[in-house]
Design a protein around this motif. Structure first.
Motif, mmCIF file in Angstrom:
data_model
loop_
_atom_site.group_PDB
_atom_site.id
_atom_site.type_symbol
_atom_site.label_atom_id
_atom_site.label_comp_id
_atom_site.label_asym_id
_atom_site.label_seq_id
_atom_site.Cartn_x
_atom_site.Cartn_y
_atom_site.Cartn_z
ATOM 1 N N VAL A 68 -164.285 80.720 61.601
ATOM 2 C CA VAL A 68 -163.737 82.018 61.210
ATOM 3 C C VAL A 68 -162.558 82.405 62.089
ATOM 4 N N ASP A 69 -161.585 83.043 61.461
ATOM 5 C CA ASP A 69 -160.525 83.704 62.214
ATOM 6 C C ASP A 69 -160.193 85.014 61.504
ATOM 7 N N ILE A 70 -159.940 86.043 62.299
ATOM 8 C CA ILE A 70 -159.560 87.335 61.736
ATOM 9 C C ILE A 70 -158.313 87.852 62.429
ATOM 10 N N GLU A 71 -157.569 88.699 61.734
ATOM 11 C CA GLU A 71 -156.494 89.478 62.327
ATOM 12 C C GLU A 71 -156.914 90.942 62.252
ATOM 13 N N GLY A 114 -159.081 69.609 82.230
ATOM 14 C CA GLY A 114 -157.807 69.343 82.889
ATOM 15 C C GLY A 114 -156.573 69.799 82.146
ATOM 16 N N LEU A 115 -156.718 70.388 80.960
ATOM 17 C CA LEU A 115 -155.557 70.895 80.249
ATOM 18 C C LEU A 115 -155.041 72.158 80.942
ATOM 19 N N PRO A 116 -153.731 72.413 80.872
ATOM 20 C CA PRO A 116 -153.191 73.571 81.595
ATOM 21 C C PRO A 116 -153.729 74.903 81.092
ATOM 22 N N LYS A 117 -153.880 75.062 79.762
ATOM 23 C CA LYS A 117 -154.386 76.299 79.194
ATOM 24 C C LYS A 117 -155.206 75.975 77.950
ATOM 25 N N TYR A 118 -156.103 76.907 77.584
ATOM 26 C CA TYR A 118 -157.008 76.646 76.471
ATOM 27 C C TYR A 118 -156.911 77.689 75.361
ATOM 28 N N GLY A 119 -155.871 78.530 75.383
ATOM 29 C CA GLY A 119 -155.617 79.391 74.242
ATOM 30 C C GLY A 119 -155.324 78.530 73.027
ATOM 31 N N LEU A 120 -155.529 79.055 71.826
ATOM 32 C CA LEU A 120 -155.426 78.229 70.628
ATOM 33 C C LEU A 120 -154.048 77.590 70.501
ATOM 34 N N GLY A 121 -153.000 78.363 70.729
ATOM 35 C CA GLY A 121 -151.650 77.799 70.627
ATOM 36 C C GLY A 121 -151.405 76.700 71.635
ATOM 37 N N HIS A 122 -151.837 76.906 72.871
ATOM 38 C CA HIS A 122 -151.626 75.922 73.930
ATOM 39 C C HIS A 122 -152.398 74.639 73.675
ATOM 40 N N ILE A 123 -153.673 74.785 73.282
ATOM 41 C CA ILE A 123 -154.475 73.576 73.098
ATOM 42 C C ILE A 123 -154.037 72.799 71.857
ATOM 43 N N CYS A 124 -153.523 73.497 70.839
ATOM 44 C CA CYS A 124 -153.002 72.794 69.657
ATOM 45 C C CYS A 124 -151.787 71.948 70.026
ATOM 46 N N ARG A 125 -150.947 72.487 70.902
ATOM 47 C CA ARG A 125 -149.791 71.697 71.361
ATOM 48 C C ARG A 125 -150.241 70.509 72.205
ATOM 49 N N SER A 126 -151.242 70.718 73.063
ATOM 50 C CA SER A 126 -151.722 69.635 73.932
ATOM 51 C C SER A 126 -152.383 68.528 73.135
ATOM 52 N N LEU A 127 -153.061 68.862 72.028
ATOM 53 C CA LEU A 127 -153.819 67.873 71.252
ATOM 54 C C LEU A 127 -153.126 67.494 69.949
ATOM 55 N N ASP A 128 -151.869 67.936 69.803
ATOM 56 C CA ASP A 128 -151.081 67.610 68.588
ATOM 57 C C ASP A 128 -151.778 68.066 67.304
ATOM 58 N N ILE A 129 -152.321 69.259 67.352
ATOM 59 C CA ILE A 129 -152.944 69.848 66.160
ATOM 60 C C ILE A 129 -151.887 70.664 65.417
ATOM 61 N N PRO A 130 -151.615 70.328 64.164
ATOM 62 C CA PRO A 130 -150.610 71.086 63.423
ATOM 63 C C PRO A 130 -151.109 72.498 63.108
ATOM 64 N N VAL A 131 -150.220 73.479 63.298
ATOM 65 C CA VAL A 131 -150.568 74.867 63.000
ATOM 66 C C VAL A 131 -149.501 75.451 62.090
ATOM 67 N N THR A 132 -149.908 75.889 60.933
ATOM 68 C CA THR A 132 -149.010 76.623 60.047
ATOM 69 C C THR A 132 -149.454 78.086 60.048
ATOM 70 N N ASP A 133 -148.482 78.979 60.053
ATOM 71 C CA ASP A 133 -148.794 80.412 60.063
ATOM 72 C C ASP A 133 -149.646 80.801 61.264
ATOM 73 N N ARG A 134 -149.123 80.528 62.462
ATOM 74 C CA ARG A 134 -149.807 80.941 63.701
ATOM 75 C C ARG A 134 -149.955 82.453 63.704
ATOM 76 N N HIS A 135 -151.086 82.925 64.176
ATOM 77 C CA HIS A 135 -151.468 84.338 64.200
ATOM 78 C C HIS A 135 -151.694 84.902 62.813
ATOM 79 N N ARG A 136 -151.942 84.020 61.851
ATOM 80 C CA ARG A 136 -152.475 84.420 60.562
ATOM 81 C C ARG A 136 -153.852 83.790 60.434
ATOM 82 N N ALA A 137 -154.760 84.467 59.766
ATOM 83 C CA ALA A 137 -156.153 84.039 59.752
ATOM 84 C C ALA A 137 -156.337 82.638 59.188
#
Length: 445
Positions: free
Chosen positions: A5-8, A123-146
């Motif tokens: 789940v994700d909500i705004e 050991g990752l520098p940060k674990y916020g969703l945006g940071h960890i997606c960049r670290s693990l090469d997870i594609p994100v479309t519409d960041r900060h949308r549910a």
């Protein structure tokens, strides 16, 4: 099995804010089973900074369904599934609060992908969703949308499962696993390192500043209790988000922990400590002689130019203390302004007879300002905990060797660490001495 789940929302706490968008991804542990997403009319204006962050405008939600309209479907989709989100307590608190508001009871087991990711990808520098997606090469479309964030969280969960996630998830779901109830920015090992002994704990923010000081009989148990429950109020949610680290100091007893807590609150003035900051609004018991020659005791606000016989930071404590004097020395309650039903005071005793009883009460109050030590057996070790009060003023506290002679005040001073006195401490020590007189050792000054 899982509902990811994700909500705004319009703000950071559920009690005073609405949901503007919700997305749910149903997952069986191997593949996606279904999806649901929709904008939601929160019935309040979306703040400009939220609009700029999410891109969701007031016009976009004007014709969207209200949460009460989608609540039965949301409830049905979540029922019987493990609730998964990045920083899970935020999303969980909002949805549970708004479901309850329309009469739908719901409770679920929770998984936090932020905390799972800490364990799976250390050991990752940060674990916020945006940071960890960049670290693990997870594609994100519409960041900060549910929908975009829920899809990214789904991929993150799948990556965690590949990295031994099944075992991690089982551990996180065990009742005794406390990690998922911790604040989102607090590493689990900060709690694991806490002993279950008396002491004082300090919550620090991202800059290391102390934002809260507390005392405990059992440090780890007390700290964890801060994080249980689902209070969705603004104050609590802000408090939890601000906690990034914990430090502590062990003390020999619960009483010494209470004293150190009071000293540290006065020294550090933490932003989230409230009660003891206002404790200096004091009351005192004063002695005066009326026009008929009778000595009278009265409770009044503490005055700058008059020293009370004894002072209190809580009015009820002053009343309790004065009632005890009335009982112990057979004083007249109306004469002490405690019995408000008596309009005209009529004493059968002469001023000399009544004043003699008042003087005995005053003498007891003065004797309480003497020099004494509070001696306690330590919860751990063989030393003796000692709190020293000299001429009515708190001097300090420390440990006395088991074979020390507690009657030698000079010897006691050498083992004490001095601390500043405050009115909270005065009342604390007076109350403790009254409750446990056998632990009070009178000393010669």
């Amino acid at each position: 099995m899982y509902a990811i789940v994700d909500i705004e929302t319009t703000g950071s706490h559920a009690a005073d804010n609405g949901i503007t968008e919700i997305a749910i991804v149903l997952h069986d542990g191997e593949k996606i089973e279904g999806r649901f997403s929709t904008l939601v009319n929160p019935l309040v204006a979306i703040p400009p900074y939220v609009v700029s962050l999410t891109g969701i405008t007031n016009n976009m939600v004007a014709t969207a369904p209200l949460f009460k309209d989608i609540a039965p479907n949301v409830h049905r989709l979540l029922q019987g599934r493990i609730f998964v989100a990045h920083n899970v307590n935020f999303d969980y608190s909002f949805i549970r609060h708004h479901l309850q508001a329309v009469g739908l009871h719901w409770q679920a087991r929770k998984l936090c992908t932020l905390r799972l990711a800490r364990a799976a990808f250390p050991g990752l520098p940060k674990y916020g969703l945006g940071h960890i997606c960049r670290s693990l090469d997870i594609p994100v479309t519409d960041r900060h949308r549910a929908t975009g964030d829920a899809d990214a969280t789904t991929i993150l969960l799948e990556k965690i499962m590949v990295k031994g996630g099944e075992k991690l998830i089982k551990e996180f779901l065990k009742k005794e696993a406390k990690e998922q109830i911790l604040p989102p920015n607090l590493p689990q090992d900060h709690v694991k390192s806490l002993p279950n002994t008396p002491g004082v704990y300090y919550f620090h923010d991202s800059k290391g500043t102390v934002i809260y000081v507390g005392k405990a009989k059992m440090l780890r148990k007390r700290v964890v209790s801060h994080f249980t429950g689902l209070d969705t109020g603004k104050k609590r949610q802000s408090f939890l988000r601000d906690i990034y680290s914990i430090t502590f100091k062990e003390t020999p007893t619960e009483l010494t922990a209470s004293i150190l807590e009071s000293v540290e609150i006065k020294r550090l003035w933490p932003v989230h400590n409230v009660s003891q900051k206002n404790a200096e609004k004091l009351f005192g018991i004063y002695l005066f002689e009326d026009g008929r020659g009778y000595l009278r005791l009265a409770i009044d606000k503490k005055r700058k130019l008059l020293e009370p016989l004894v002072s209190f930071n809580i009015l009820s404590d002053a009343h309790r203390y004065l009632w005890k004097l009335v009982k112990d020395f057979q004083l007249d309650a109306a004469c002490c302004f405690l019995d408000k039903s008596v309009k005209e005071i009529s004493l059968t005793e002469t001023p000399a007879e009544y004043n003699a009883k008042v003087q005995k009460a005053v003498l007891q109050m003065q004797e309480e300002k003497g020099t004494y030590a509070i001696i306690e057996t330590c919860d751990t070790g063989n030393d003796v905990s000692c709190i020293l009060v000299e001429k009515g003023r708190f001097f300090g506290m420390g440990l006395l060797p088991e074979k020390a002679n507690p009657f030698e005040i000079e010897h006691i001073r050498g083992h004490m660490t001095p601390y500043p006195e405050n009115e909270v401490l005065k009342n604390m020590l007076r109350s403790y001495s009254e409750k446990y007189p056998s632990r009070v050792l009178q000393l010669g000054a």
